[in-house]
Design an enzyme around this catalytic site. Structure first.
Site, PDB file in Angstrom:
ATOM      1  N   CYS A   2       0.833  -1.196   0.000  1.00 44.11           N
ATOM      2  CA  CYS A   2       0.000   0.000   0.000  1.00 44.11           C
ATOM      3  C   CYS A   2       0.867   1.246   0.000  1.00 44.11           C
ATOM      4  CB  CYS A   2      -0.887   0.035   1.253  1.00 44.11           C
ATOM      5  SG  CYS A   2      -1.949  -1.398   1.478  1.00 44.11           S
ATOM      6  N   ASP A  97      -2.565 -10.120   6.797  1.00 40.54           N
ATOM      7  CA  ASP A  97      -1.426  -9.969   7.693  1.00 40.54           C
ATOM      8  C   ASP A  97      -1.560  -8.710   8.545  1.00 40.54           C
ATOM      9  OD1 ASP A  97      -1.167  -8.367   5.451  1.00 40.54           O
ATOM     10  OD2 ASP A  97       0.985  -8.657   5.228  1.00 40.54           O
ATOM     11  N   VAL A 295      17.814  -6.653 -24.200  1.00 43.33           N
ATOM     12  CA  VAL A 295      18.330  -5.316 -24.498  1.00 43.33           C
ATOM     13  C   VAL A 295      19.030  -5.318 -25.851  1.00 43.33           C
ATOM     14  CG1 VAL A 295      18.598  -4.719 -22.069  1.00 43.33           C
ATOM     15  CG2 VAL A 295      20.513  -5.748 -23.290  1.00 43.33           C
TER      16      VAL A 295
END
Length: 625
Positions: A2, A97, A295
């Site tokens: 968050c 959690d 790449v």
């Protein structure tokens, strides 16, 4: 995962609208939900990215008893702790959690709860009966928590940009000077004056006055006597347990795969656990996604190795290649990246990571969790720079002849970056970088007092508990969360760190290989030519090639440089830098300096483009005592 914010006023009240704006500025960290607790002198807020129990039961802030809490991150052993708390008599309303952490603090107290949890986290909670705000940050600083004072209140947030809602942001000349001169001090300062980081492995409780940080964890470096087979067995058990914990999710999950041993063994252990019957609500083997980057430089492109690894594990259908080239890099893209990173990054690999995250999000809009192999080099002595330290330790313990034997076995690592390593060690790059800065700016830099490094384990402890790893973790957090994706790093685990440092150097570098103990523990799970390949590329961008591709942009920025206008960079130095890039007169050894100049210049423009440049930055900040 968050974005969180908090505030506590010593006197007066918290501005409700300003605090709400702080959360709005972090909406990318949590687009799924928003929650606030507000009571005049205190505020807690959360922008939620729903990963565990994505139902309304997981809404934050969450309250129990006198405590109200917001959490950013993951408590990976929450199921075990929840069962322990149930045995005591607690019941739970969610499968999160967050509720477990809240209950653990109520039952065991803050410091004891912190010692029990395994995870990456930053959290704040308010004790309503005592009128105090407490918070903590994980042991390695994987998850951010910043603070600033405004008036009679102290504010906290997951990102610096949130403070724009309640104060004017100003550049910190000292941090800019340290960055451009390749100084890496241990500091809680950010690139913004008055905005600081809560130290890793620390907690605090405040009534709005002094924060009084206290450390709750120190990395133990006491070596033990190990039988080789016992060490291999224990490492395999501990690493598998870390992987298992990091797979806990109720939403889709993916892996970032390079051609190296770190990410490939993560995927191999995951495949083993799935084959043995591991089940998580968020994914199955068929739905598991694997991403690799290709790449535009064949010498450092690892995608071909990633394809071989995926095929060897039977996951070739799960693999997706994200192609990245200099054509992806524009002024607008770089500015966007710098805005979300908030502080100038270490080097151009940050662009690679940014473009990878952008590609991942475009490919899988619902993806919220990505696991990578960050931290493996610091944990297991994977960098080339560790080899001279190891050889010095061998000389001290076993004599020069044994050290010469070891050096010969390690010759491929030594020769790979010998020239660059020698120049860095002798201070050539630092002298060049300090030569382009104004004297007044150089006076702001503290003289470096390096920690005494006697052994390989000393070096690993230093890197694991700050410095480069902390900066990489910061960059990865910001670039992944810009796309609302949580990065998980199973190697950055205090259980593994303590186990690694309990083992002598010769179990990490042995028989001409770095990460020996980990390779040995992974035997039979990956093809031998992959597992025992000495090639070390890493997550690397083609620095010189990309810089030359941006030569016109670099030159135009230097002709009207904000770094010059603010008194950081010498005017004649800016002109020479521009000329060197246009002519292609940039060696591989010094390309990183040019990138730092570019990033610092863009950072000034992104965050202070409308600022008053009449006062030199060095005049805004006095020399430290």
């Amino acid at each position: 995962m968050c974005g969180i914010a908090g505030a506590l006023a010593k006197e007066g009240t918290i501005d409700y609208e300003g605090f709400k704006k702080m959360l709005e500025l972090m909406v990318h960290r949590g687009p799924d939900d928003e929650g606030m607790f507000y009571s005049n002198i205190v505020a807690l807020g959360n922008r939620r990215l729903s990963i565990l129990d994505p139902t309304p039961n997981g809404k934050q802030p969450m309250a129990r008893g006198d405590l109200v809490l917001v959490l950013n991150g993951e408590i990976y052993n929450y199921r075990e702790l929840r069962e322990e708390l149930r045995q005591i008599g607690y019941s739970f309303n969610s499968d999160t959690d967050t509720e477990v952490l809240l209950t653990a603090i109520l039952e065991w107290g803050l410091e004891n709860a912190l010692k029990k949890i395994i995870g990456m986290y930053a959290f704040l909670f308010y004790n309503k009966s005592k009128g105090i705000l407490c918070g903590a940050r994980d042991r390695f600083g994987i998850k951010p928590l910043l603070y600033a004072r405004q008036g009679n209140a102290v504010y906290f947030a997951s990102e610096i940009k949130a403070f724009k809602a309640i104060m004017e942001l100003k550049p910190n000349a000292r941090r800019i000077a340290q960055y451009l001169s390749f100084n890496r001090p241990k500091t809680n300062e950010t690139f913004f004056e008055g905005v600081f980081s809560v130290p890793p492995a620390s907690y605090f409780c405040t009534d709005g006055g002094d924060l009084g940080f206290k450390r709750y964890w120190y990395l133990n470096t006491q070596e033990r006597d190990w039988r080789i087979q016992d060490a291999v067995t224990e490492w395999k058990r501990a690493f598998e347990d870390s992987v298992r914990l990091h797979l806990r999710t109720d939403v889709p999950l993916a892996f970032a795969l390079s051609g190296g041993v770190d990410s490939s063994s993560l995927l191999a252990f995951t495949k083993k656990l799935l084959d043995e019957g591991l089940k998580e609500r968020g994914f199955t083997e068929d739905s598991l996604k694997v991403f690799t980057v290709s790449v535009d430089d064949e010498d450092i492109d690892e995608s071909k190795y990633a394809k071989d690894i995926a095929k060897s594990l039977g996951l070739e259908k799960n693999l997706e290649v994200i192609k990245v080239s200099s054509s992806n890099i524009s002024m607008d893209e770089l500015k966007k990246m710098i805005y979300y990173l908030e502080e100038p990054p270490e080097g151009p690999s940050s662009i690679l990571h940014w473009l990878m995250m952008e590609g991942v999000k475009k490919s899988s809009k619902d993806l919220k969790v990505l696991i990578n192999g960050q931290g493996g080099d610091e944990l297991l002595a994977g960098y080339h720079a560790y080899i001279p330290i190891y050889l010095r330790e061998v000389i001290a313990k076993r004599g020069i002849l044994r050290a010469m034997e070891e050096a010969w076995k390690l010759r491929s690592y030594i020769m790979d970056k010998f020239t660059l390593g020698l120049k860095v060690m002798l201070g050539f790059r630092k002298r060049v970088s300090t030569g382009i800065l104004n004297d007044e700016v150089l006076s702001l830099i503290d003289s470096e007092q390096g920690e005494k490094i006697v052994s390989l384990n000393d070096a690993l402890m230093k890197d694991l508990t700050g410095g480069r790893l902390l900066e990489i973790l910061r960059t990865e957090d910001r670039s992944s969360m810009a796309f609302s994706i949580e990065i998980r790093v199973p190697y950055v685990n205090h259980v593994l760190a303590e186990l690694s440092l309990s083992m002598p150097a010769e179990l990490k570098i042995r028989e001409g290989y770095t990460k020996w103990i980990h390779r040995k523990a992974s035997a039979g799970m990956l093809p031998r030519d992959i597992l025992w390949n000495r090639r070390k590329i890493g997550f690397q961008a083609p620095e010189k090639k990309w810089l030359f591709g941006l030569r016109d942009l670099f030159s135009s920025l230097m002709r009207d440089s904000y770094l010059v206008k603010t008194g950081i960079l010498k005017k004649e130095a800016a002109k020479k830098l521009a000329d060197d890039v246009i002519k292609g007169n940039v060696s591989r050894d010094y390309a990183r300096l040019f990138w730092r100049i570019l990033f610092a210049e863009l950072w000034m423009r992104v965050y202070f483009g409308e600022a008053d440049l009449s006062l030199p930055l060095y005049a805004r900040l006095s020399k430290p005592n």
